[in-house]
Design a protein around this motif. Structure first.
Motif, PDB file in Angstrom:
ATOM      1  N   PRO A  52      46.088  48.794  45.575  1.00  0.00           N
ATOM      2  CA  PRO A  52      46.635  47.734  45.680  1.00  0.00           C
ATOM      3  C   PRO A  52      47.806  47.621  46.768  1.00  0.00           C
ATOM      4  N   ASP A  53      47.499  48.098  48.034  1.00  0.00           N
ATOM      5  CA  ASP A  53      48.512  48.167  49.020  1.00  0.00           C
ATOM      6  C   ASP A  53      48.855  46.896  49.494  1.00  0.00           C
ATOM      7  N   ILE A  54      50.174  47.000  49.975  1.00  0.00           N
ATOM      8  CA  ILE A  54      50.798  45.744  50.554  1.00  0.00           C
ATOM      9  C   ILE A  54      49.941  45.405  51.678  1.00  0.00           C
ATOM     10  N   ASN A  55      49.361  46.122  52.476  1.00  0.00           N
ATOM     11  CA  ASN A  55      48.616  45.681  53.760  1.00  0.00           C
ATOM     12  C   ASN A  55      47.044  45.623  53.352  1.00  0.00           C
ATOM     13  N   ASN A  56      46.796  45.650  51.969  1.00  0.00           N
ATOM     14  CA  ASN A  56      45.484  45.510  51.619  1.00  0.00           C
ATOM     15  C   ASN A  56      45.286  44.329  50.535  1.00  0.00           C
ATOM     16  N   GLU A  57      45.139  43.017  51.027  1.00  0.00           N
ATOM     17  CA  GLU A  57      45.485  41.710  49.965  1.00  0.00           C
ATOM     18  C   GLU A  57      43.963  41.521  49.496  1.00  0.00           C
ATOM     19  N   ASP A  58      42.887  42.375  49.871  1.00  0.00           N
ATOM     20  CA  ASP A  58      41.439  41.799  49.485  1.00  0.00           C
ATOM     21  C   ASP A  58      40.856  43.001  48.486  1.00  0.00           C
ATOM     22  N   TRP A  59      41.355  43.035  47.297  1.00  0.00           N
ATOM     23  CA  TRP A  59      41.001  44.209  46.313  1.00  0.00           C
ATOM     24  C   TRP A  59      40.594  43.446  44.938  1.00  0.00           C
ATOM     25  N   VAL A  60      39.808  44.130  44.265  1.00  0.00           N
ATOM     26  CA  VAL A  60      39.194  43.626  42.980  1.00  0.00           C
ATOM     27  C   VAL A  60      39.603  44.589  41.792  1.00  0.00           C
ATOM     28  N   MET A  61      39.853  43.954  40.526  1.00  0.00           N
ATOM     29  CA  MET A  61      40.193  44.761  39.507  1.00  0.00           C
ATOM     30  C   MET A  61      39.069  44.399  38.378  1.00  0.00           C
ATOM     31  N   ALA A  62      38.243  45.309  37.581  1.00  0.00           N
ATOM     32  CA  ALA A  62      37.434  44.942  36.609  1.00  0.00           C
ATOM     33  C   ALA A  62      38.019  45.654  35.351  1.00  0.00           C
ATOM     34  N   VAL A  63      38.096  44.899  34.105  1.00  0.00           N
ATOM     35  CA  VAL A  63      38.664  45.478  32.876  1.00  0.00           C
ATOM     36  C   VAL A  63      37.644  45.496  31.973  1.00  0.00           C
ATOM     37  N   LYS A  64      37.504  46.599  31.226  1.00  0.00           N
ATOM     38  CA  LYS A  64      36.474  46.938  30.054  1.00  0.00           C
ATOM     39  C   LYS A  64      37.498  46.814  28.585  1.00  0.00           C
ATOM     40  N   PHE A  65      37.156  45.782  27.867  1.00  0.00           N
ATOM     41  CA  PHE A  65      37.810  45.739  26.759  1.00  0.00           C
ATOM     42  C   PHE A  65      36.993  46.826  25.611  1.00  0.00           C
ATOM     43  N   SER A  66      37.614  47.094  24.568  1.00  0.00           N
ATOM     44  CA  SER A  66      37.023  47.486  23.158  1.00  0.00           C
ATOM     45  C   SER A  66      35.946  46.772  22.961  1.00  0.00           C
ATOM     46  N   SER A  68      32.466  45.390  24.058  1.00  0.00           N
ATOM     47  CA  SER A  68      31.349  45.191  25.187  1.00  0.00           C
ATOM     48  C   SER A  68      32.082  44.002  26.168  1.00  0.00           C
ATOM     49  N   LYS A  69      33.092  43.681  26.014  1.00  0.00           N
ATOM     50  CA  LYS A  69      33.514  42.481  27.036  1.00  0.00           C
ATOM     51  C   LYS A  69      34.135  43.025  28.515  1.00  0.00           C
ATOM     52  N   LEU A  70      33.891  42.464  29.300  1.00  0.00           N
ATOM     53  CA  LEU A  70      34.350  42.520  30.823  1.00  0.00           C
ATOM     54  C   LEU A  70      35.021  41.289  31.387  1.00  0.00           C
ATOM     55  N   LYS A  71      36.017  41.715  32.027  1.00  0.00           N
ATOM     56  CA  LYS A  71      36.578  40.816  32.902  1.00  0.00           C
ATOM     57  C   LYS A  71      36.713  41.028  34.347  1.00  0.00           C
ATOM     58  N   LEU A  72      36.862  40.068  35.180  1.00  0.00           N
ATOM     59  CA  LEU A  72      37.012  40.689  36.671  1.00  0.00           C
ATOM     60  C   LEU A  72      38.094  39.731  37.350  1.00  0.00           C
ATOM     61  N   TYR A  73      39.030  40.325  37.938  1.00  0.00           N
ATOM     62  CA  TYR A  73      40.328  39.494  38.737  1.00  0.00           C
ATOM     63  C   TYR A  73      40.084  39.977  40.272  1.00  0.00           C
ATOM     64  N   ARG A  74      39.949  39.067  41.206  1.00  0.00           N
ATOM     65  CA  ARG A  74      39.769  39.107  42.447  1.00  0.00           C
ATOM     66  C   ARG A  74      41.240  38.714  42.983  1.00  0.00           C
ATOM     67  N   HIS A  75      41.979  39.759  43.762  1.00  0.00           N
ATOM     68  CA  HIS A  75      43.383  39.328  44.201  1.00  0.00           C
ATOM     69  C   HIS A  75      43.497  38.532  45.472  1.00  0.00           C
ATOM     70  N   ASN A  76      44.274  37.653  45.323  1.00  0.00           N
ATOM     71  CA  ASN A  76      44.530  36.519  46.547  1.00  0.00           C
ATOM     72  C   ASN A  76      43.410  35.716  46.777  1.00  0.00           C
ATOM     73  N   LYS A  77      42.617  35.249  45.529  1.00  0.00           N
ATOM     74  CA  LYS A  77      41.441  34.568  45.702  1.00  0.00           C
ATOM     75  C   LYS A  77      41.832  33.588  44.513  1.00  0.00           C
ATOM     76  N   ASP A  78      42.009  33.775  43.469  1.00  0.00           N
ATOM     77  CA  ASP A  78      42.242  33.000  42.347  1.00  0.00           C
ATOM     78  C   ASP A  78      42.980  33.772  41.287  1.00  0.00           C
ATOM     79  N   PHE A  79      44.133  33.005  40.587  1.00  0.00           N
ATOM     80  CA  PHE A  79      44.843  33.738  39.748  1.00  0.00           C
ATOM     81  C   PHE A  79      44.379  33.378  38.602  1.00  0.00           C
ATOM     82  N   ARG A  80      43.306  34.083  38.248  1.00  0.00           N
ATOM     83  CA  ARG A  80      42.754  33.811  36.860  1.00  0.00           C
ATOM     84  C   ARG A  80      41.583  34.946  36.727  1.00  0.00           C
TER      85      ARG A  80
END
Length: 288
Positions: A52-66, A68-80
């Protein structure tokens, strides 16, 4: 991860929040705050497309929960968080989520590891997950007693990508054992690992061919609660090549060449992952 932060709105005060402090190679610090997660969320591991560099605003994070649940966060696109619809049959509850820079996709094995559950950086809500078939080749021949022993083991499967883009599939085997440390008790103990290397000439978008190997060269692999990590042993003093360092039910190292497993212990007994810090995230070793 924190329960309460200064930016939390009253209606989210009991929710779980993810917070990240990133320090670049130029010693520039930037803080990242993520949307609140439901109260009681138990994060198993996080995988990210890039630092998540200051010069790189287009990154994606995925989270795996205990589970089988998965969630995705797309930075700089939508705060959700984007919810990814899964079932217990499609996601292994104990295997780790990983991101492949080469494929630009996230992967997590299914419970039997006959398939890899997959989604890309552009995944949207209500999109369907894709499944990549796993075909294992050149399996070792086992004696009958070895097969009977392995059938009694618990297994988890983990994908990892080397710095050069090679894919490895690691099968991690545990077994129950009696141990005498002050009192007689049963512990869940790491027994063995099986390593498979992707055959890139045969692999296509729908199928990954994985060949059994006992030689990964100068590489060593780190397995634990987070995303698996693969680094050249020669780049970090003290690391032994062709080995797997693990922190799970136990903490130790597995020599792939000799197929021997060494567990670290104290006078109080075997060290467990609760007594040892988690391995660094793979991106923490990525040059800027």
């Amino acid at each position: 991860m924190v329960e309460k932060t200064e930016y939390t709105l009253p209606k989210f005060i009991d929710n779980v929040h993810l917070y990240m402090e990133y320090i670049s190679s130029r010693n520039i610090t930037k803080n990242f705050y993520f949307p609140p997660l439901p109260k009681g969320s138990q994060v198993q591991n996080i995988a990210m497309s890039s630092c998540p560099d200051i010069n790189n605003e287009d990154w994606v994070m995925a989270v795996k929960f205990s589970g089988s649940k998965l969630k995705l966060y797309r930075h700089n696109k939508d705060f959700r968080w984007i919810d990814i619809e899964t079932t217990h049959e499609s996601i292994s509850p104990h295997s780790s989520l990983m991101y492949s820079k080469k494929d630009q996709r996230f992967y997590v094995p299914t419970p039997g590891c006959n398939y890899l559950c997959s989604f890309d950086l552009n995944f949207k809500e209500k999109d369907k997950l894709e499944f990549v078939e796993v075909r294992k080749k050149d399996l070792p021949k086992y004696e009958l007693f070895e097969l009977m022993e392995m059938n009694a083991f618990t297994r988890t499967d983990h994908m990892v990508e080397s710095p050069s883009g090679e894919h490895f599939l690691i099968s991690w085997y545990y077994g129950d054992e009696f141990e005498l440390y002050k009192t007689l008790t049963v512990i869940h103990k790491t027994k063995s690992f099986k390593v498979f290397r992707e055959d890139e000439q045969l692999t296509d978008r729908k199928t990954k061919f994985m060949s059994y190997t006992e030689n990964i060269g100068d590489l060593c692999i780190f397995l634990g609660h987070g995303e698996a990590m693969c680094v050249p042993a020669s780049t970090i003093p003290g690391l032994k090549p062709n080995c797997i360092y693990f922190a799970g039910h136990n903490y130790g190292v597995f020599d792939i060449t000799t197929q021997t497993c060494s567990l670290f212990s104290t006078d109080e007994g075997l060290l467990s992952s609760t007594q040892f810090p988690s391995w660094p995230h793979p991106l923490s070793l990525t040059p800027n």
